[in-house]
Design a protein around this motif. Structure first.
Motif, PDB file in Angstrom:
ATOM      1  N   ALA A 354       0.868  -1.173   0.000  1.00 18.27           N
ATOM      2  CA  ALA A 354       0.000   0.000   0.000  1.00 18.27           C
ATOM      3  C   ALA A 354       0.905   1.223   0.000  1.00 18.27           C
ATOM      4  O   ALA A 354       2.015   1.175   0.518  1.00 18.27           O
ATOM      5  N   PRO A 355       0.446   2.323  -0.587  1.00 23.65           N
ATOM      6  CA  PRO A 355       1.270   3.546  -0.576  1.00 23.65           C
ATOM      7  C   PRO A 355       1.488   4.041   0.851  1.00 23.65           C
ATOM      8  O   PRO A 355       0.739   3.690   1.773  1.00 23.65           O
ATOM      9  N   ASP A 356       2.509   4.867   1.024  1.00 22.44           N
ATOM     10  CA  ASP A 356       2.819   5.389   2.360  1.00 22.44           C
ATOM     11  C   ASP A 356       1.680   6.215   2.944  1.00 22.44           C
ATOM     12  O   ASP A 356       1.533   6.276   4.169  1.00 22.44           O
ATOM     13  N   TRP A 357       0.868   6.847   2.076  1.00 23.26           N
ATOM     14  CA  TRP A 357      -0.192   7.700   2.616  1.00 23.26           C
ATOM     15  C   TRP A 357      -1.266   6.896   3.351  1.00 23.26           C
ATOM     16  O   TRP A 357      -2.076   7.466   4.086  1.00 23.26           O
ATOM     17  N   THR A 358      -1.271   5.560   3.204  1.00 25.40           N
ATOM     18  CA  THR A 358      -2.251   4.760   3.936  1.00 25.40           C
ATOM     19  C   THR A 358      -1.922   4.675   5.423  1.00 25.40           C
ATOM     20  O   THR A 358      -2.700   4.118   6.193  1.00 25.40           O
ATOM     21  N   ARG A 359      -0.766   5.220   5.833  1.00 24.79           N
ATOM     22  CA  ARG A 359      -0.465   5.299   7.266  1.00 24.79           C
ATOM     23  C   ARG A 359      -1.170   6.479   7.919  1.00 24.79           C
ATOM     24  O   ARG A 359      -1.160   6.597   9.139  1.00 24.79           O
ATOM     25  N   ALA A 360      -1.755   7.366   7.114  1.00 21.22           N
ATOM     26  CA  ALA A 360      -2.487   8.517   7.639  1.00 21.22           C
ATOM     27  C   ALA A 360      -3.977   8.198   7.686  1.00 21.22           C
ATOM     28  O   ALA A 360      -4.495   7.404   6.897  1.00 21.22           O
ATOM     29  N   VAL A 361      -4.695   8.834   8.604  1.00 17.74           N
ATOM     30  CA  VAL A 361      -6.098   8.503   8.847  1.00 17.74           C
ATOM     31  C   VAL A 361      -7.008   9.040   7.749  1.00 17.74           C
ATOM     32  O   VAL A 361      -7.846   8.312   7.196  1.00 17.74           O
ATOM     33  N   ARG A 362      -6.870  10.309   7.397  1.00 17.62           N
ATOM     34  CA  ARG A 362      -7.858  10.946   6.536  1.00 17.62           C
ATOM     35  C   ARG A 362      -7.942  10.345   5.132  1.00 17.62           C
ATOM     36  O   ARG A 362      -9.047  10.142   4.606  1.00 17.62           O
ATOM     37  N   PRO A 363      -6.810  10.041   4.472  1.00 17.25           N
ATOM     38  CA  PRO A 363      -6.936   9.385   3.159  1.00 17.25           C
ATOM     39  C   PRO A 363      -7.669   8.051   3.251  1.00 17.25           C
ATOM     40  O   PRO A 363      -8.463   7.710   2.370  1.00 17.25           O
ATOM     41  N   LEU A 364      -7.413   7.283   4.330  1.00 17.23           N
ATOM     42  CA  LEU A 364      -8.112   6.008   4.495  1.00 17.23           C
ATOM     43  C   LEU A 364      -9.606   6.222   4.667  1.00 17.23           C
ATOM     44  O   LEU A 364     -10.426   5.460   4.137  1.00 17.23           O
ATOM     45  N   VAL A 365      -9.985   7.258   5.413  1.00 11.94           N
ATOM     46  CA  VAL A 365     -11.407   7.560   5.596  1.00 11.94           C
ATOM     47  C   VAL A 365     -12.066   7.830   4.248  1.00 11.94           C
ATOM     48  O   VAL A 365     -13.169   7.325   3.959  1.00 11.94           O
ATOM     49  N   LEU A 366     -11.412   8.602   3.401  1.00 12.96           N
ATOM     50  CA  LEU A 366     -11.972   8.906   2.081  1.00 12.96           C
ATOM     51  C   LEU A 366     -12.093   7.646   1.229  1.00 12.96           C
ATOM     52  O   LEU A 366     -13.102   7.442   0.537  1.00 12.96           O
ATOM     53  N   VAL A 367     -11.069   6.788   1.278  1.00 14.79           N
ATOM     54  CA  VAL A 367     -11.101   5.557   0.478  1.00 14.79           C
ATOM     55  C   VAL A 367     -12.236   4.650   0.934  1.00 14.79           C
ATOM     56  O   VAL A 367     -13.036   4.159   0.114  1.00 14.79           O
ATOM     57  N   PHE A 368     -12.343   4.416   2.236  1.00 17.24           N
ATOM     58  CA  PHE A 368     -13.371   3.496   2.732  1.00 17.24           C
ATOM     59  C   PHE A 368     -14.777   4.092   2.582  1.00 17.24           C
ATOM     60  O   PHE A 368     -15.746   3.343   2.391  1.00 17.24           O
ATOM     61  N   SER A 369     -14.889   5.397   2.663  1.00 15.97           N
ATOM     62  CA  SER A 369     -16.193   6.024   2.418  1.00 15.97           C
ATOM     63  C   SER A 369     -16.617   5.823   0.966  1.00 15.97           C
ATOM     64  O   SER A 369     -17.780   5.515   0.679  1.00 15.97           O
ATOM     65  N   ALA A 370     -15.663   5.970   0.044  1.00 13.62           N
ATOM     66  CA  ALA A 370     -15.971   5.759  -1.380  1.00 13.62           C
ATOM     67  C   ALA A 370     -16.395   4.311  -1.633  1.00 13.62           C
ATOM     68  O   ALA A 370     -17.348   4.055  -2.398  1.00 13.62           O
ATOM     69  N   ILE A 371     -15.703   3.353  -1.001  1.00 11.89           N
ATOM     70  CA  ILE A 371     -16.086   1.946  -1.144  1.00 11.89           C
ATOM     71  C   ILE A 371     -17.497   1.725  -0.585  1.00 11.89           C
ATOM     72  O   ILE A 371     -18.308   0.997  -1.174  1.00 11.89           O
ATOM     73  N   VAL A 451      -9.799 -10.637  -3.663  1.00 10.59           N
ATOM     74  CA  VAL A 451      -9.137 -10.455  -4.955  1.00 10.59           C
ATOM     75  C   VAL A 451      -8.692  -9.005  -5.129  1.00 10.59           C
ATOM     76  O   VAL A 451      -7.567  -8.726  -5.574  1.00 10.59           O
ATOM     77  N   ALA A 452      -9.576  -8.064  -4.770  1.00 15.00           N
ATOM     78  CA  ALA A 452      -9.240  -6.646  -4.913  1.00 15.00           C
ATOM     79  C   ALA A 452      -8.024  -6.281  -4.059  1.00 15.00           C
ATOM     80  O   ALA A 452      -7.116  -5.567  -4.504  1.00 15.00           O
ATOM     81  N   ILE A 453      -7.990  -6.786  -2.816  1.00 23.15           N
ATOM     82  CA  ILE A 453      -6.863  -6.482  -1.920  1.00 23.15           C
ATOM     83  C   ILE A 453      -5.578  -7.092  -2.447  1.00 23.15           C
ATOM     84  O   ILE A 453      -4.520  -6.451  -2.468  1.00 23.15           O
ATOM     85  N   ILE A 454      -5.633  -8.350  -2.900  1.00 24.85           N
ATOM     86  CA  ILE A 454      -4.417  -9.011  -3.399  1.00 24.85           C
ATOM     87  C   ILE A 454      -3.889  -8.319  -4.645  1.00 24.85           C
ATOM     88  O   ILE A 454      -2.687  -8.043  -4.761  1.00 24.85           O
ATOM     89  N   VAL A 455      -4.779  -8.003  -5.585  1.00 25.18           N
ATOM     90  CA  VAL A 455      -4.340  -7.372  -6.836  1.00 25.18           C
ATOM     91  C   VAL A 455      -3.729  -6.003  -6.567  1.00 25.18           C
ATOM     92  O   VAL A 455      -2.625  -5.689  -7.029  1.00 25.18           O
ATOM     93  N   THR A 456      -4.448  -5.160  -5.812  1.00 26.61           N
ATOM     94  CA  THR A 456      -3.919  -3.822  -5.532  1.00 26.61           C
ATOM     95  C   THR A 456      -2.643  -3.893  -4.694  1.00 26.61           C
ATOM     96  O   THR A 456      -1.734  -3.078  -4.880  1.00 26.61           O
ATOM     97  N   SER A 457      -2.565  -4.894  -3.814  1.00 26.80           N
ATOM     98  CA  SER A 457      -1.358  -5.031  -2.990  1.00 26.80           C
ATOM     99  C   SER A 457      -0.152  -5.407  -3.837  1.00 26.80           C
ATOM    100  O   SER A 457       0.941  -4.852  -3.659  1.00 26.80           O
ATOM    101  N   LEU A 458      -0.325  -6.350  -4.764  1.00 24.76           N
ATOM    102  CA  LEU A 458       0.787  -6.757  -5.610  1.00 24.76           C
ATOM    103  C   LEU A 458       1.212  -5.640  -6.555  1.00 24.76           C
ATOM    104  O   LEU A 458       2.407  -5.454  -6.823  1.00 24.76           O
ATOM    105  N   VAL A 459       0.235  -4.878  -7.070  1.00 26.55           N
ATOM    106  CA  VAL A 459       0.574  -3.733  -7.919  1.00 26.55           C
ATOM    107  C   VAL A 459       1.380  -2.711  -7.129  1.00 26.55           C
ATOM    108  O   VAL A 459       2.395  -2.180  -7.595  1.00 26.55           O
ATOM    109  N   SER A 460       0.926  -2.434  -5.894  1.00 28.38           N
ATOM    110  CA  SER A 460       1.638  -1.476  -5.045  1.00 28.38           C
ATOM    111  C   SER A 460       3.038  -1.986  -4.731  1.00 28.38           C
ATOM    112  O   SER A 460       4.009  -1.218  -4.781  1.00 28.38           O
ATOM    113  N   ARG A 461       3.163  -3.284  -4.435  1.00 28.15           N
ATOM    114  CA  ARG A 461       4.476  -3.853  -4.109  1.00 28.15           C
ATOM    115  C   ARG A 461       5.425  -3.705  -5.302  1.00 28.15           C
ATOM    116  O   ARG A 461       6.607  -3.384  -5.138  1.00 28.15           O
TER     117      ARG A 461
END
Length: 630
Positions: A354-371, A451-461
């Motif tokens: 995952a990108p480094d910005w996922t260590r911050a709260v607010r970007p995660l809030v926006l991502v999970f709200s969109a989901i 599947v979504a988590i694995i794919v995005t995780s491998l792309v990020s890695r």
């Protein structure tokens, strides 16, 4: 443009946690265990809004007995399991961290990603399902304007947006709201249940009719218990909240041992309070509400206690109860959001997935709200359609926790505890399998998340593979002596260790003298990297000095060779004030295969990858360490 985006980025990334110890310690502001209980309780306690109706639909007159069995499973199954999880995973990783150690290297990472997929299913569906159920309570209230009729998706989206807005303001604000909502909701429920119990006591004929229905429908008490066990998996929603309780442990005030004690109090208090309410609410709703009212379209469908509040205490009190129920159902997603915010930074960034910005709260809030918005639209804000996925996520996490503590007790030689936890695991395994066969949509949704988590995780890695990835470089005394004795200019010969005999070092030294025309006056050192676990992402280099056959050697372990060599070179530059040199020979083979070996096994075509990592880490070419290849 940059001037406008700068403040926005600073606001979004405020509180960015880049230090792993800081992530484990949690946010700076802590809260007492009972306040954190309210945050997790908005999910757990809010199931009172629909659990009695679900039990009545699933079990009919057996609803109180089925609920009693659920309470027994809660107090003597889930609660002991998660008290043990709190002891062994005090930094909020939960049972996932306990199971992570069972599978080595990449298999372990994929296993964790799968469990995170189920956790995401549980937490995200908690947000959307609770908001959708709050919408149902809003639209059923007699005082609601007619123009909202048929607009459940719109209302649900507004509730999710408000929830995300609370977390964008901050964690403390969310906990403050949770304390008020839980306090008011439990008091109102106590009033409704107490009034309902007095009506039952005043009309004993209702209890006699209920007992008569049981004895005429079922042949024996054992038949009642057996059928109650069969329908109990449908009541699994009443087990939500335990995984969230351990996920938010870093918020609990105190040092590690105080945090563990506080979390145990949190889990125990919540389980006891909920068990009392479940038993009484199930009994009074079964006895006092006609069976047809629980069916779809009935006045008690999904809102049994609200039905009693309006019927026995009037529409004004009933509306107050509705408002409280709507508020806690809306905010039930807060515990899920808190769980995700605390869980994700402990795994994905550490894996480089995952990108480094996922260590911050607010970007995660926006991502999970969109989901959450997307899921609400896809399922048309239908509570029943999301129930299967919710139950599947809850049961998988509880089963994983049960298995984790069973294995923990077995490894420590605790025979009785091993047997007890194994029995609990068997019960949850049966419950999960039954739920999957009954509502297979839950597995399909969870599979999508996995599947979504694995794919995005491998792309990020893959995209982050050329980052430096080394948090710290330290040297043992002999390595320090070698570096200090290099007279400022460091020349390193990269060696892949094999036999490590005199011939190996002699041949390597001769090869580099021939390829690079090294002068005999230039003192050289060998550097050797051993890849221990290529699936890890970040590491701390501990450099050991060694002298073999008259040669000075710097040795260390790392998940990847190029990145660690680049980190070592940059650290040597900063320590000596001189630009270091490193010498390689060209790697033979297919470059695509070499890239795959680099991504999966930490090796591959080391010279160009080392240079690329250095290029990205040090943009100033005059300060960049020299890479020689021949």
């Amino acid at each position: 443009m940059a001037g406008r985006t700068g403040p926005l980025q600073a606001w979004l990334l405020k509180g960015l946690q880049t230090d792993r110890k800081q992530i484990e310690h949690g946010p700076h502001k802590k809260h007492t265990w009972w306040q954190v209980m309210c945050l997790t309780g908005v999910d757990y306690f809010s199931t009172l809004g629909y659990q009695p109706g679900i039990a009545a639909l699933a079990a009919g007159a057996l609803s109180p007995l089925a609920t009693l069995l659920l309470v027994i499973l809660t107090l003597f199954g889930a609660l002991p399991v998660y008290r043990r999880v709190a002891e062994e995973s005090p930094h909020g990783q939960g049972s996932i961290a306990m199971l992570e150690k069972l599978a080595p290297q990449w298999w372990g990472k994929l296993f964790v990603l799968a469990l995170l997929g189920f956790a995401a299913t549980d937490f995200v569906i908690t947000m959307t399902l609770s908001a959708a159920d709050a919408t149902a309570h809003i639209l059923e209230n007699p005082f609601v304007p007619d123009f909202l009729s048929g607009r459940r998706v719109l209302v649900t989206l507004v509730l999710l947006a408000l929830l995300g807005g609370v977390f964008l303001m901050g964690f403390s604000e969310a906990i403050g709201i949770a304390v008020v909502l839980v306090g008011v909701y439990l008091v109102l429920n106590a009033i409704v249940v107490a009034v309902a119990v007095t009506h039952v006591l005043d009309a004993p004929d209702l209890v006699i009719d209920w007992q008569h229905a049981l004895t005429t429908t079922y042949t024996s008490p054992m038949a009642m218990i057996g059928l109650s066990l069969l329908v109990m998996p449908k009541l699994a929603l009443g087990l939500s909240g335990f995984e969230t309780g351990v996920a938010v442990m870093p918020i609990v005030k105190g040092e590690v041992q105080d945090r563990i004690k506080g979390t145990k109090r949190l889990l125990t208090s919540a389980a006891i309070i909920m068990s009392v309410f479940l038993i009484f609410s199930s009994f009074v709703t079964t006895v006092l509400i006609p069976e047809k009212e629980f069916e779809e379209g009935g006045k008690a469908s999904g809102r049994a206690l609200a039905f009693l509040a309006h019927g026995f205490l009037g529409d004004w009190f009933g509306t107050l109860y509705d408002i409280s129920t709507i508020a806690i159902l809306w905010f039930a997603g807060a515990s899920a959001m808190a769980g995700l915010i605390n869980l994700v930074p402990r795994y994905l960034p550490r894996y480089g997935m995952a990108p480094d910005w996922t260590r911050a709260v607010r970007p995660l809030v926006l991502v999970f709200s969109a989901i959450g918005f997307a899921i609400t639209i896809i399922f048309d804000a239908d509570v029943e359609a999301q129930g299967g996925a919710y139950a599947t996520g809850v049961l998988v996490l509880i089963l994983s926790a049960s298995v984790a503590v069973t294995l923990s007790a077995w490894r420590k030689g605790q025979t009785r505890l091993t047997g007890g936890f194994a029995a609990v695991s068997a019960v949850f395994a049966f419950t999960l399998v039954d739920n999957v066969f009954e509502r297979p949509d839950g597995v399909k949704i969870a599979f999508f998340f996995i599947v979504a988590i694995i794919v995005t995780s491998l792309v990020s890695r893959t995209t982050r593979s050329t980052e430096l990835r080394v948090t710290k470089v330290t040297y043992d005394p002999l390595a320090e002596q070698f570096v200090n004795g290099a007279c400022g200019e460091v020349h390193l010969i990269a060696n892949e260790p094999h036999e490590r005999d005199q011939a190996e070092y002699h041949d390597k030294l001769r090869e580099q003298w021939l390829n690079h025309r090294l002068r005999s006056s230039e003192q050289v050192m060998f550097v050797e990297v051993t890849v221990v676990d290529a699936s890890e992402f970040e590491t701390e280099l501990v450099v050991h000095g060694e002298e073999r056959f008259g040669q000075r050697i710097l040795r260390f372990e790392s998940p990847t060779v190029p990145n660690s060599l680049a980190a070592l070179l940059l650290d040597l530059r900063d320590r000596t004030g001189r630009i270091p040199h490193i010498y390689f020979h060209w790697t033979e083979g297919n470059p695509v295969a070499a890239m795959l070996r680099y991504l999966l096994f930490g090796g591959g075509d080391v010279p160009p990858m080392t240079r690329e990592v250095l290029r990205q880490a040090e943009p100033d070419i005059t300060r960049r360490p020299h890479v020689h290849v021949g």
